[in-house]
Design a protein around this motif. Structure first.
Motif, PDB file in Angstrom:
ATOM      1  N   VAL A  35       3.523  -1.113 -19.053  1.00  0.00           N
ATOM      2  CA  VAL A  35       3.762  -1.349 -17.633  1.00  0.00           C
ATOM      3  C   VAL A  35       5.038  -0.663 -17.173  1.00  0.00           C
ATOM      4  CG1 VAL A  35       4.236  -3.114 -15.884  1.00  0.00           C
ATOM      5  CG2 VAL A  35       2.412  -3.481 -17.552  1.00  0.00           C
ATOM      6  N   GLY A  36       6.068  -0.699 -18.000  1.00  0.00           N
ATOM      7  CA  GLY A  36       7.300  -0.004 -17.657  1.00  0.00           C
ATOM      8  C   GLY A  36       7.094   1.498 -17.553  1.00  0.00           C
ATOM      9  N   LEU A  37       6.311   2.061 -18.472  1.00  0.00           N
ATOM     10  CA  LEU A  37       5.993   3.485 -18.408  1.00  0.00           C
ATOM     11  C   LEU A  37       5.217   3.823 -17.140  1.00  0.00           C
ATOM     12  CD1 LEU A  37       4.966   3.953 -22.138  1.00  0.00           C
ATOM     13  CD2 LEU A  37       6.815   5.222 -21.003  1.00  0.00           C
ATOM     14  N   ARG A  38       4.259   2.962 -16.813  1.00  0.00           N
ATOM     15  CA  ARG A  38       3.465   3.201 -15.599  1.00  0.00           C
ATOM     16  C   ARG A  38       4.327   3.122 -14.355  1.00  0.00           C
ATOM     17  NH1 ARG A  38       0.193  -1.729 -13.799  1.00  0.00           N
ATOM     18  NH2 ARG A  38       2.311  -2.162 -13.044  1.00  0.00           N
ATOM     19  N   ASP A  39       5.165   2.097 -14.284  1.00  0.00           N
ATOM     20  CA  ASP A  39       5.972   1.911 -13.079  1.00  0.00           C
ATOM     21  C   ASP A  39       6.953   3.062 -12.886  1.00  0.00           C
ATOM     22  OD1 ASP A  39       4.561  -0.408 -12.827  1.00  0.00           O
ATOM     23  OD2 ASP A  39       6.256  -1.763 -13.180  1.00  0.00           O
ATOM     24  N   ARG A  40       7.540   3.548 -13.978  1.00  0.00           N
ATOM     25  CA  ARG A  40       8.439   4.703 -13.868  1.00  0.00           C
ATOM     26  C   ARG A  40       7.658   5.918 -13.341  1.00  0.00           C
ATOM     27  NH1 ARG A  40      12.953   6.897 -16.696  1.00  0.00           N
ATOM     28  NH2 ARG A  40      13.809   4.793 -16.642  1.00  0.00           N
ATOM     29  N   ALA A  41       6.447   6.135 -13.851  1.00  0.00           N
ATOM     30  CA  ALA A  41       5.643   7.276 -13.403  1.00  0.00           C
ATOM     31  C   ALA A  41       5.232   7.125 -11.951  1.00  0.00           C
ATOM     32  CB  ALA A  41       4.404   7.418 -14.291  1.00  0.00           C
ATOM     33  N   VAL A  42       4.875   5.914 -11.532  1.00  0.00           N
ATOM     34  CA  VAL A  42       4.473   5.682 -10.139  1.00  0.00           C
ATOM     35  C   VAL A  42       5.627   5.996  -9.190  1.00  0.00           C
ATOM     36  CG1 VAL A  42       3.929   3.860  -8.469  1.00  0.00           C
ATOM     37  CG2 VAL A  42       2.610   4.043 -10.583  1.00  0.00           C
ATOM     38  N   LEU A  43       6.809   5.484  -9.492  1.00  0.00           N
ATOM     39  CA  LEU A  43       7.962   5.741  -8.628  1.00  0.00           C
ATOM     40  C   LEU A  43       8.296   7.226  -8.571  1.00  0.00           C
ATOM     41  CD1 LEU A  43      10.381   2.812  -9.590  1.00  0.00           C
ATOM     42  CD2 LEU A  43       8.975   3.015  -7.535  1.00  0.00           C
ATOM     43  N   GLU A  44       8.270   7.873  -9.723  1.00  0.00           N
ATOM     44  CA  GLU A  44       8.590   9.300  -9.760  1.00  0.00           C
ATOM     45  C   GLU A  44       7.582  10.110  -8.938  1.00  0.00           C
ATOM     46  OE1 GLU A  44      11.076  10.954 -10.780  1.00  0.00           O
ATOM     47  OE2 GLU A  44      12.082   9.911 -12.434  1.00  0.00           O
ATOM     48  N   VAL A  45       6.305   9.788  -9.062  1.00  0.00           N
ATOM     49  CA  VAL A  45       5.275  10.542  -8.330  1.00  0.00           C
ATOM     50  C   VAL A  45       5.388  10.280  -6.832  1.00  0.00           C
ATOM     51  CG1 VAL A  45       2.788  10.791  -7.946  1.00  0.00           C
ATOM     52  CG2 VAL A  45       3.700  10.701 -10.279  1.00  0.00           C
ATOM     53  N   LEU A  46       5.587   9.041  -6.431  1.00  0.00           N
ATOM     54  CA  LEU A  46       5.725   8.736  -4.997  1.00  0.00           C
ATOM     55  C   LEU A  46       6.886   9.505  -4.384  1.00  0.00           C
ATOM     56  CD1 LEU A  46       5.123   4.870  -4.890  1.00  0.00           C
ATOM     57  CD2 LEU A  46       3.697   6.620  -3.813  1.00  0.00           C
ATOM     58  N   TYR A  47       8.027   9.522  -5.076  1.00  0.00           N
ATOM     59  CA  TYR A  47       9.205  10.186  -4.523  1.00  0.00           C
ATOM     60  C   TYR A  47       9.103  11.699  -4.626  1.00  0.00           C
ATOM     61  CZ  TYR A  47      14.125  11.484  -3.881  1.00  0.00           C
ATOM     62  OH  TYR A  47      15.290  12.068  -3.444  1.00  0.00           O
TER      63      TYR A  47
END
Length: 324
Positions: free
Chosen positions: A158-170
């Motif tokens: 989940v931590g890996l996913r959340d980091r990727a989601v934030l990076e992609v959104l920004y």
């Protein structure tokens, strides 16, 4: 009062008034409304939310017209449109809502003319209320950098996913609906691009920077396999149960992480989109490129970010200049 007394009281209580039946439209207006719905959904490929909003607006218009004696679209005149909009104004709706209702009415009358249901287009003369667009809230570049580091990739999938989601959104400025709709095949890892499907089913390719690409690679190799199930399909981002990540979960997650960034407002995923656009323009990107990146249909929509940059410049000037 005992159970028997309660039952007796209920038996003698007046029955609740039945809900009023929906107002029926004359057949020709009802047919025009159905044709307009098909046009919005099938030809314009609007989102379900937009279709629902436009249909609600036009239904209100047609009921008003029917109460005025109109039986078919050709009977809708500019005075009827204006009287309807004036009536809507008395309900104290925001100017933005009235502007959308005027736009829906214009779209309907134009469609009625194109399809031969009307001989004129009275909506062409219908003015919209002037809407003052509020400047969107944005993060500072330092706040954005801090936000990207909040999820702990060592905490598990989940931590890996959340980091990727934030990076992609920004990195991309994607809308949250575009983000959750991404499939693994939408990534072009060799060219650092992602293919997004935006409003109107329009596709565009958006660059992914190195930090975002690294975060996605870490998610795909170490995070996604731990959450994937037989029903995961090709979805790029997965929820805790292995299904495609949904928009509500992304909004909740982004708001939670923003709460850990000092001074950051609770902007949600769209705040990252605003921040990406503002930071790109501040860094020297041209307006047309930002328009393409965000998937805006017109340059006018993108221009609000130039106002954000100007306002930030003015605020800095007033804080720093001795004679501001």
């Amino acid at each position: 009062m005992g159970d028997r007394g309660v039952a007796a009281a209920a038996a003698h209580a007046p029955s609740p008034a039945p809900s009023p039946a929906p107002e029926q439209l004359p057949p020709a207006l009802d047919d025009a409304l159905a044709g307009f719905e098909s046009y919005l959904r099938d030809e314009r490929a609007f989102s379900a939310h937009t279709v629902r909003a436009y249909l609600g607006d036009v239904t209100r218009l047609l009921r008003h017209a029917a109460r005025s004696g109109v039986r078919d679209p050709d009977g809708i005149t500019l005075p009827i449109l204006r009287s309807w909009l004036a009536l809507e104004r008395t309900t104290r709706h925001a100017d933005s809502t009235l502007a959308r209702r005027a736009a829906a009415a214009r779209a309907f009358t134009a469609h009625a003319l194109r399809t031969g249901r009307a001989s004129t287009d009275p909506g062409a003369g219908l003015a919209s209320p002037k809407v003052r667009r509020a400047l969107p809230g944005v993060l500072t570049e330092d706040q954005a950098a801090t936000l990207m580091a909040v999820p702990d990739p060592e905490s598990g999938p989940v931590g890996l996913r959340d980091r990727a989601v934030l990076e992609v959104l920004y990195a991309t400025g994607l809308r949250v609906g575009e983000l959750v709709g991404l499939d693994i095949d939408d990534l072009d890892r060799s060219r650092h691009l992602v293919r997004a499907v935006g409003k109107g089913n329009k596709e565009r390719s958006v660059p992914l920077g190195r930090p975002a690409m690294d975060a996605v690679d870490a998610w795909l190799t170490r995070g996604r396999p731990a959450l994937a199930t037989s029903t995961s399909g090709p979805a790029l981002f997965l929820g805790a149960r292995g299904g495609r990540l949904d928009q509500r979960a992304v909004r909740t997650m982004v708001t939670r992480y923003l709460g850990e960034v000092a001074g950051a407002a609770a902007l949600g995923p769209h705040g990252l989109r605003h921040s990406a656009a503002t930071h790109l323009l501040a860094g020297g990107a041209d307006l047309r490129s930002v328009q393409e990146l965000l998937g805006h249909a017109t340059l006018t929509t993108t221009q609000i970010y130039t106002h954000v940059s100007v306002e930030r410049l003015r605020a800095s000037y007033e804080r720093a200049h001795p004679r501001a």
